[in-house]
Design a protein around this motif. Structure first.
Motif, PDB file in Angstrom:
ATOM      1  N   ARG A 132       1.691  42.013 -16.901  1.00 53.23           N
ATOM      2  CA  ARG A 132       1.038  40.867 -16.642  1.00 53.23           C
ATOM      3  C   ARG A 132       0.159  40.475 -17.639  1.00 53.23           C
ATOM      4  N   SER A 133      -0.059  39.322 -18.039  1.00 56.56           N
ATOM      5  CA  SER A 133      -1.143  38.792 -18.905  1.00 56.56           C
ATOM      6  C   SER A 133      -2.248  38.362 -17.932  1.00 56.56           C
ATOM      7  N   LYS A 134      -3.370  38.067 -18.287  1.00 59.15           N
ATOM      8  CA  LYS A 134      -4.554  37.379 -17.530  1.00 59.15           C
ATOM      9  C   LYS A 134      -3.933  36.150 -16.916  1.00 59.15           C
ATOM     10  N   PHE A 135      -3.278  35.506 -17.791  1.00 58.44           N
ATOM     11  CA  PHE A 135      -2.527  34.013 -17.273  1.00 58.44           C
ATOM     12  C   PHE A 135      -1.537  34.376 -16.014  1.00 58.44           C
ATOM     13  N   GLY A 136      -0.777  35.345 -16.274  1.00 60.81           N
ATOM     14  CA  GLY A 136       0.354  35.731 -15.137  1.00 60.81           C
ATOM     15  C   GLY A 136      -0.474  36.159 -14.020  1.00 60.81           C
ATOM     16  N   LYS A 137      -1.362  36.953 -14.153  1.00 61.90           N
ATOM     17  CA  LYS A 137      -2.077  37.539 -13.022  1.00 61.90           C
ATOM     18  C   LYS A 137      -2.663  36.430 -12.359  1.00 61.90           C
ATOM     19  N   TRP A 138      -3.313  35.371 -12.929  1.00 61.95           N
ATOM     20  CA  TRP A 138      -3.798  34.118 -12.343  1.00 61.95           C
ATOM     21  C   TRP A 138      -2.847  33.401 -11.661  1.00 61.95           C
ATOM     22  N   LEU A 139      -1.682  33.359 -12.152  1.00 59.61           N
ATOM     23  CA  LEU A 139      -0.772  32.476 -11.214  1.00 59.61           C
ATOM     24  C   LEU A 139      -0.393  33.205 -10.006  1.00 59.61           C
ATOM     25  N   ASP A 140      -0.171  34.634 -10.160  1.00 58.35           N
ATOM     26  CA  ASP A 140      -0.144  35.399  -8.860  1.00 58.35           C
ATOM     27  C   ASP A 140      -1.143  35.233  -7.860  1.00 58.35           C
TER      28      ASP A 140
END
Length: 74
Positions: free
Chosen positions: A8-16
């Motif tokens: 997971r990218s930083k953006f993906g982790k933020w979405l989560d």
């Protein structure tokens, strides 16, 4: 388990953390699911100017303090 995905990218982790699905974000920001997948999984991906503008506009509706460098190495 998808939330423990090391890719997971930083953006993906933020979405989560925010509890936002990729599909909902893609629909709201008007980007393709393929681009959305890449934003969430490819840690080295830097979107082009038009995609970045759409993504950041949508992010700022959720958290106005976020900047592009919080998610992407620009």
């Amino acid at each position: 388990m998808w939330w423990k995905n090391p890719k997971r990218s930083k953006f993906g982790k933020w979405l989560d953390r925010e509890g936002i699905t990729q599909k909902d974000f893609a629909n709201h920001s008007k980007i393709s699911m393929a681009t959305m997948w890449r934003l969430c999984t490819d840690k080295e991906y830097v979107p082009g100017a038009m995609v970045l503008k759409k993504v950041m506009k949508t992010i700022r509706t959720i958290d106005g303090s976020k900047k592009a460098h919080d998610f992407f190495d620009i």
